[in-house]
Design an enzyme around this catalytic site. Structure first.
Site, short mmCIF file in Angstrom:
data_model
loop_
_atom_site.label_atom_id
_atom_site.label_comp_id
_atom_site.label_asym_id
_atom_site.label_seq_id
_atom_site.Cartn_x
_atom_site.Cartn_y
_atom_site.Cartn_z
N LYS A 1 0.92 -1.12 -0.33
CA LYS A 1 -0.21 0.13 0.34
C LYS A 1 0.84 1.07 -0.09
CE LYS A 1 -3.87 2.55 0.58
NZ LYS A 1 -3.40 3.24 1.11
N ASN B 1 0.52 4.34 -2.78
CA ASN B 1 0.76 5.64 -2.44
C ASN B 1 2.18 6.13 -3.10
OD1 ASN B 1 -1.28 4.44 -1.14
ND2 ASN B 1 -1.22 6.04 0.76
P1 NBP Z 1 -9.43 8.41 10.99
O1 NBP Z 1 -8.07 8.92 10.68
O2 NBP Z 1 -10.40 10.59 10.89
O3 NBP Z 1 -10.25 8.17 12.01
C1 NBP Z 1 -10.96 8.10 12.97
C2 NBP Z 1 -11.29 7.39 13.49
O4 NBP Z 1 -9.73 6.98 14.99
C3 NBP Z 1 -12.22 7.40 14.62
O5 NBP Z 1 -12.87 6.18 14.79
C4 NBP Z 1 -11.93 7.95 15.59
O6 NBP Z 1 -12.52 8.10 16.89
C5 NBP Z 1 -10.51 7.79 15.85
N1 NBP Z 1 -9.87 7.55 17.08
C6 NBP Z 1 -8.77 8.98 16.58
BR1 NBP Z 1 -9.01 9.83 15.88
N2 NBP Z 1 -8.08 9.02 17.49
C7 NBP Z 1 -8.45 7.79 18.98
C8 NBP Z 1 -8.10 7.09 19.69
N3 NBP Z 1 -6.16 8.35 20.28
N4 NBP Z 1 -7.74 5.93 20.36
C9 NBP Z 1 -9.07 4.97 19.64
N5 NBP Z 1 -9.68 6.08 18.39
C10 NBP Z 1 -9.03 6.73 17.43
O7 NBP Z 1 -10.76 8.11 10.15
P2 NBP Z 1 -11.00 7.80 8.59
O8 NBP Z 1 -10.49 8.70 7.55
O9 NBP Z 1 -11.70 7.08 8.47
O10 NBP Z 1 -9.69 6.55 8.09
C11 NBP Z 1 -9.30 5.83 9.13
C12 NBP Z 1 -8.13 4.70 8.55
O11 NBP Z 1 -8.14 4.58 6.91
C13 NBP Z 1 -6.23 5.94 8.46
O12 NBP Z 1 -5.17 4.83 9.26
C14 NBP Z 1 -6.84 6.35 7.53
O13 NBP Z 1 -5.51 7.01 7.25
C15 NBP Z 1 -7.01 4.93 6.97
N6 NBP Z 1 -7.09 4.94 5.00
C16 NBP Z 1 -8.11 6.76 5.09
C17 NBP Z 1 -8.80 7.18 3.50
C18 NBP Z 1 -9.42 8.27 3.51
O14 NBP Z 1 -9.97 7.93 1.94
N7 NBP Z 1 -10.05 8.95 3.75
C19 NBP Z 1 -7.70 5.69 2.79
C20 NBP Z 1 -7.40 4.85 2.40
C21 NBP Z 1 -7.15 4.67 4.50
P3 NBP Z 1 -13.61 8.85 17.78
O15 NBP Z 1 -14.76 9.08 16.86
O16 NBP Z 1 -13.71 8.52 19.58
O17 NBP Z 1 -12.90 10.24 17.12
#
Ligand code: NBP
Length: 491
Positions: free
Chosen positions: A186, A190
């Protein structure tokens, strides 16, 4: 098994990726249990997006685990880094031997290496999976790149391949390899994405500054390119971006500040390439081009004092635009060839069995670099899985030869016009270096031996009693130094 255990799959992390992936899994006939650190989001999700679907919620990690059939299949889609380790720790008291924990975030592969080993010691099967395709991919078919503890694969294959994007009926998901191999692939994906994007921006700049074309005119060029060898998601969105006008009727693109951001995966790829001694030059240039772009204020000052030529186009525009298409195509071939060189070296270095045709297939659909071109790469590696380099494949060998004249025309004209083309140029530089039987590294070796006694080896055809083949030789170049050589170092 408790009668509470209704779910086939559990997902923790109800942000954009998690919510969409849960709905995708549920749409494919599986019951999913959802949990999130901020528990209020669970109920909100159940009452809205998840309503009417085979999705149940949990309000604690314990409840979450109790609702899962065994072996438990648990996926984390939370912010990469410490949150993943924290969730793993909180799950451990509630899971048992044979259960599966999957991290689908953008984790760095050394973390997945570590987690695979750590959890294997506890009898838990860990999977680190690359997920690509953003929100829409997660909802309707992402590219999935799972690696880790291979014993987990038979238990998750069905779900993963059902929800993944399909290309010609084949799932864009297969087992990548041991430990952090999924996240590694992955990461390279990227990096390649950085390269593709940089190449597209250079083509846009040449059309804009070199040929004086408007965004709408450039959009038409991209539309045409999207029907040929460059047909891909990134060319398609670029066409749409170029045609997107603001309320005043002018292109929004021209109002966007030219300072690029980055989240780090391109940099990780470039650093890893340096660590493994692989010339992945195009991704490196793409990362540096973003760094240069972000020096906006400094560039403004430099633009006032550093002189250069102005574009001065003469000739057939259509022919030049066709050459530009070829330059983009050839540079892209080099970038993917470099990416696969890196993957090949990583397989050797980390002792992973990486399946190159499957990797190309996983990138064919669902992800940001999806393109028609990846079908040709899949074919090349299916025909010969041990292909030393993509450039040795008949199809790509012909393609690069056909593209060459146009590619050289574009790179040389851009240099004469003063338009920066770091990615086009490095691709051509790599190509000419890779096809050179002799490079000037003989002089480098002599210099290194001259000032640092770093030694050199003699060409086999020049070997003699004085200079035996294969030996590290030090010469007293000045007559003043001693005869002691330094210990050699390798990349
Ligand atoms: P985010 O990367 O914004 O993460 C949000 C999630 O992480 C929420 O469920 C949040 O819980 C939880 N979280 C955080 Br922030 N801090 C935390 C902590 N200290 N302990 C436990 N949980 C915690 O969400 P996303 O954009 O959906 O991405 C999720 C993963 O997928 C990431 O690793 C991202 O890099 C990857 N990814 C994203 C994309 C994209 O296009 N967005 C694509 C491919 C992969 P909360 O709700 O309680 O704050």
């Amino acid at each position: 098994m408790s009668d509470q255990a209704v779910a086939d799959f559990g997902l923790i992390g109800l942000a954009v990726m998690g919510q969409n992936l849960i709905m995708n899994v549920a749409d494919h006939g599986f019951t999913v249990v959802a949990f999130n650190r901020t528990v209020a989001k669970v109920d909100r999700f159940l009452e809205n997006e998840a309503k009417g679907k085979s999705i149940v919620g949990a309000h604690s990690v314990e409840e979450f685990c109790s609702k899962l059939k065994k072996p438990r299949r648990i996926m984390l889609l939370v912010m990469a880094g410490k949150p993943v380790d924290d969730f793993i720790e909180s799950l451990l008291p509630h899971v048992e031997k044979g259960d599966i924990i999957i991290d689908g975030g953008n984790s760095h592969y050394p973390d997945s290496n570590r987690r695979t080993k750590y959890l294997a010691e506890k009898g838990i099967r860990f999977v680190g999976t690359g997920v690509s395709g953003g929100e829409e991919g997660a909802r309707y078919g992402p590219s999935l790149m799972p690696g880790g503890n291979e014993e987990a694969w038979p238990f998750i294959k069905d779900i993963f391949q059902s929800v993944a994007a399909k290309s010609d009926g084949e799932a864009c998901c297969d087992w990548v390899g041991d430990e952090g191999a999924g996240h590694y692939v992955k990461m390279v994906h990227n990096g390649i994405e950085y390269g593709d994007m940089q190449l597209i921006t250079e083509a846009y700049d040449i059309l804009k500054r070199g040929l004086g074309m408007t965004p709408a005119e450039i959009g038409d060029v991209f539309e045409k390119w999207n029907t040929g060898v460059l047909d891909s998601f990134l060319i398609e969105i670029t066409r749409d971006i170029l045609r997107h006008n603001d309320d005043d009727g002018t292109a929004l693109l021209e109002k966007i500040l030219d300072a690029a951001g980055q989240k780090g995966t391109g940099k990780w790829t470039a650093i890893n390439a340096l660590d493994l001694g692989m010339p992945v030059t195009l991704i490196g240039e793409a990362v540096f081009a973003r760094c240069l772009s972000s020096l906006k204020q400094e560039r403004i000052r430099a633009s006032k004092v550093l002189k250069g030529p102005e574009p001065d186009f003469k000739g057939d525009r259509k022919e030049f635009i066709d050459n530009l298409e070829q330059a983009l195509y050839a540079s892209k071939i080099i970038s993917y060839a470099q990416g696969f060189m890196l993957i090949q070296e990583a397989a050797k270095e980390y002792k992973w069995k990486l399946n190159k045709p499957s990797i190309a297939l996983m990138w064919r659909g669902g992800c940001i670099i999806r393109s028609v071109f990846l079908k040709d790469i899949t074919n090349a590696y299916r025909t010969n899985p041990d292909l030393e380099n993509l450039l040795f494949d008949d199809f790509f060998n012909k393609a690069i030869h056909n593209a060459q004249a146009g590619w050289r025309d574009v790179v040389s004209k851009s240099a004469l016009w003063g338009i920066p083309t770091p990615a086009f140029s490095t691709a051509l530089g790599f190509y000419d270096g890779y096809r050179s039987r002799d490079l000037p590294a003989n002089l480098l070796q002599a210099q290194r031996d001259y000032f640092g006694a770093h030694t050199f080896k003699i060409k086999p055809e020049c070997a003699s009693e004085k200079y035996p083949e294969g030996q590290d030789i030090h010469v007293n170049w000045t007559g003043r130094g001693g005869n002691v050589s330094a210990s050699t170092y390798q990349v």
